[in-house]
Design an enzyme around this catalytic site. Sequence first.
Site, PDB file in Angstrom:
ATOM      1  N   GLU A  41       0.279 -10.738 -18.320  1.00  4.47           N
ATOM      2  CA  GLU A  41       1.401 -10.010 -18.907  1.00  4.47           C
ATOM      3  C   GLU A  41       2.466  -9.711 -17.840  1.00  4.47           C
ATOM      4  O   GLU A  41       3.647  -9.823 -18.081  1.00  4.47           O
ATOM      5  CB  GLU A  41       0.856  -8.704 -19.520  1.00  4.47           C
ATOM      6  N   ARG A  46       2.774  -6.529  -3.226  1.00  6.37           N
ATOM      7  CA  ARG A  46       3.273  -5.653  -2.160  1.00  6.37           C
ATOM      8  C   ARG A  46       2.542  -5.961  -0.852  1.00  6.37           C
ATOM      9  O   ARG A  46       1.421  -6.471  -0.858  1.00  6.37           O
ATOM     10  CB  ARG A  46       3.083  -4.179  -2.521  1.00  6.37           C
ATOM     11  N   SER A  52      -0.078   2.903   6.114  1.00  9.19           N
ATOM     12  CA  SER A  52      -1.275   2.766   5.297  1.00  9.19           C
ATOM     13  C   SER A  52      -2.324   1.899   6.010  1.00  9.19           C
ATOM     14  O   SER A  52      -3.538   2.153   5.914  1.00  9.19           O
ATOM     15  CB  SER A  52      -0.857   2.160   3.967  1.00  9.19           C
ATOM     16  N   ASP A  73      -6.577  -6.293   2.269  1.00  7.59           N
ATOM     17  CA  ASP A  73      -5.505  -6.106   1.282  1.00  7.59           C
ATOM     18  C   ASP A  73      -4.144  -5.855   1.936  1.00  7.59           C
ATOM     19  O   ASP A  73      -3.326  -5.124   1.398  1.00  7.59           O
ATOM     20  CB  ASP A  73      -5.858  -4.984   0.302  1.00  7.59           C
ATOM     21  N   ARG A  78      -1.082  -7.756  -7.872  1.00 12.71           N
ATOM     22  CA  ARG A  78      -1.670  -7.105  -9.048  1.00 12.71           C
ATOM     23  C   ARG A  78      -1.272  -7.894 -10.289  1.00 12.71           C
ATOM     24  O   ARG A  78      -0.085  -8.123 -10.532  1.00 12.71           O
ATOM     25  CB  ARG A  78      -1.190  -5.664  -9.143  1.00 12.71           C
ATOM     26  N   LYS A 113     -16.253   2.315 -10.970  1.00 12.40           N
ATOM     27  CA  LYS A 113     -16.365   3.156  -9.773  1.00 12.40           C
ATOM     28  C   LYS A 113     -16.611   4.608 -10.156  1.00 12.40           C
ATOM     29  O   LYS A 113     -16.216   5.042 -11.238  1.00 12.40           O
ATOM     30  CB  LYS A 113     -15.075   3.057  -8.944  1.00 12.40           C
ATOM     31  N   HIS A 121     -11.472  -7.257  -8.750  1.00 14.31           N
ATOM     32  CA  HIS A 121     -10.852  -7.572  -7.460  1.00 14.31           C
ATOM     33  C   HIS A 121     -11.322  -8.924  -6.938  1.00 14.31           C
ATOM     34  O   HIS A 121     -12.515  -9.230  -6.990  1.00 14.31           O
ATOM     35  CB  HIS A 121     -11.240  -6.523  -6.412  1.00 14.31           C
ATOM     36  N   GLU A 140      -5.568  -9.871  -1.396  1.00 12.47           N
ATOM     37  CA  GLU A 140      -6.391  -9.220  -2.423  1.00 12.47           C
ATOM     38  C   GLU A 140      -5.659  -9.298  -3.762  1.00 12.47           C
ATOM     39  O   GLU A 140      -4.478  -8.949  -3.856  1.00 12.47           O
ATOM     40  CB  GLU A 140      -6.647  -7.753  -2.079  1.00 12.47           C
ATOM     41  N   HIS A 156      -4.019   7.228  -8.704  1.00 11.47           N
ATOM     42  CA  HIS A 156      -3.660   6.927  -7.313  1.00 11.47           C
ATOM     43  C   HIS A 156      -2.617   7.912  -6.808  1.00 11.47           C
ATOM     44  O   HIS A 156      -2.737   8.444  -5.700  1.00 11.47           O
ATOM     45  CB  HIS A 156      -3.126   5.495  -7.228  1.00 11.47           C
TER      46      HIS A 156
END
Length: 267
Positions: A41, A46, A52, A73, A78, A113, A121, A140, A156
């Site tokens: 879709e 990124r 990070s 990653d 995504r 999780k 993943h 990733e 998140h």
Amino acid sequence: MEIQLWREILEPYTLAVDELVVKFNHLIEANRRVGTYAPIEQVMGRVKTISSILEKCQKKGISMKEIEDKIEDIAGIRIVCQFIEDIYHVVNLIRNRQDMKVKSEKDYIKSIKESGYRSYHMVVYYTVESLKGPKELLVEIQIRTLAMNFWATIEHSLQYKYKRNMPERLSERLHKAADAIVVLDEEMASVRDEILDAQNAFNIKANMVADILINIQNLYGVANKREVMKIQDEFFRIYNQGDLDELSKFNRELDVISEGYRAQSLG
Ligand code: 0O2
């Protein structure tokens, strides 16, 4: 590490993300063009920010030398799908691609999780052409439904806001929301065929209308204007009726008329 060195390290990852977003978007377009259902879709990508990356190094005791091997990653893609079934379709699609090789897979849909997080993943090897030649790096790929993505994005940002101190009350609500998302995905799966039929009919109609409009537009260049306007009025009449079979019949007839003019102009 100096900022220039960071730039050098991250540049191939930026290229990998850009290339993969284009490639997966192309798959969506290719499906739409031929009127088949696209299991994807939306695609986003990124490159992990330096802060990070440093945070992860600290958390996992990774040295600067090990960054590219141990942080899988740095480049993240995504892929968002409508239905759970589509996720496994995309997984197979990735497994069979020649331009990437799967390193590892984690199915957080079958094994949810602790937080309630669900997603599939995959870490893949992908090669980019850099100034220094080909470079193989890790990417990733997270594959999830729209509903899973909605939950994960909100969770998140809350995790980011509260760090490790998420209030119990909020955490409970997020778990409840995660349960609701599971039910929503199951509901969507059960009506998938009906939804696909409706979308399919929509795509067929959209492609047919596009064909008809192109044909009418071309006729304006070769046929009598009054005749073309009559054809156009007829098209609007049938279109407003909303009958797909009638529209299809009209499309075929128009093809024959257009073909006649094409033959005339060649002859
Ligand atoms: P970003 O870029 O902020 O999203 P770890 O990385 O230590 O958590 P591992 O085994 O290396 O663990 O990777 P894992 O758990 O397979 O996947 C890591 C990524 O999955 C995370 O990246 C998130 O994007 C996503 N993820 C995993 N668990 C959760 C969760 O409970 N909630 C949400 N919203 N996302 C999750 P990062 O590192 O957070 O980076």
